[in-house]
Design a protein around this motif. Sequence first.
Motif: not given
Length: 155
Positions: A7, A39-41, A52
């Motif tokens: 994360t 999106e954060e990843t 995404p």
Amino acid sequence: MQSTALTPEQYIAELPEDRQQAMAQLRQTILENLPAGFEETMAYGMIGYVVPHSLYPAGYHCKPAEPLPFMSIASQKNFIAVYHMGIYADEALLGWFKQEYAKQATTKLDMGKSCIRFKKTGHLPLTLIGELAAKVTPQQWIETYEHQFKSKPAS
């Protein structure tokens, strides 16, 4: 320095103390400015911002199972890096960035094709990075990506 963090929070927590605050501020700046839809990843051992599969089912042409990458941030051995595919793919955006960097930053620009390097944590031009993050929507990135990368014949 690739991380195995799962994360963004874990990634930042595992950094040396002198980098944690700068990376947390950089991440927050991007999150506050990035247009809706990204999106954060975690990708490639860095904190990443992607289009995404729900918006772009084709995914990344090199690895279609992965979402389309757009922007990443990382704490490397000797610098903090901001990777922005838009400045690599769009000459007008690159020109804008270079011009604004000269106005807003206190250090000489140190960059590669899509990598902007900051050797000192106090030299991060957060306002400018926020403006850069806000410049391109997911749909605009998809259009640029398809024009610049997917339409080119394999060499």
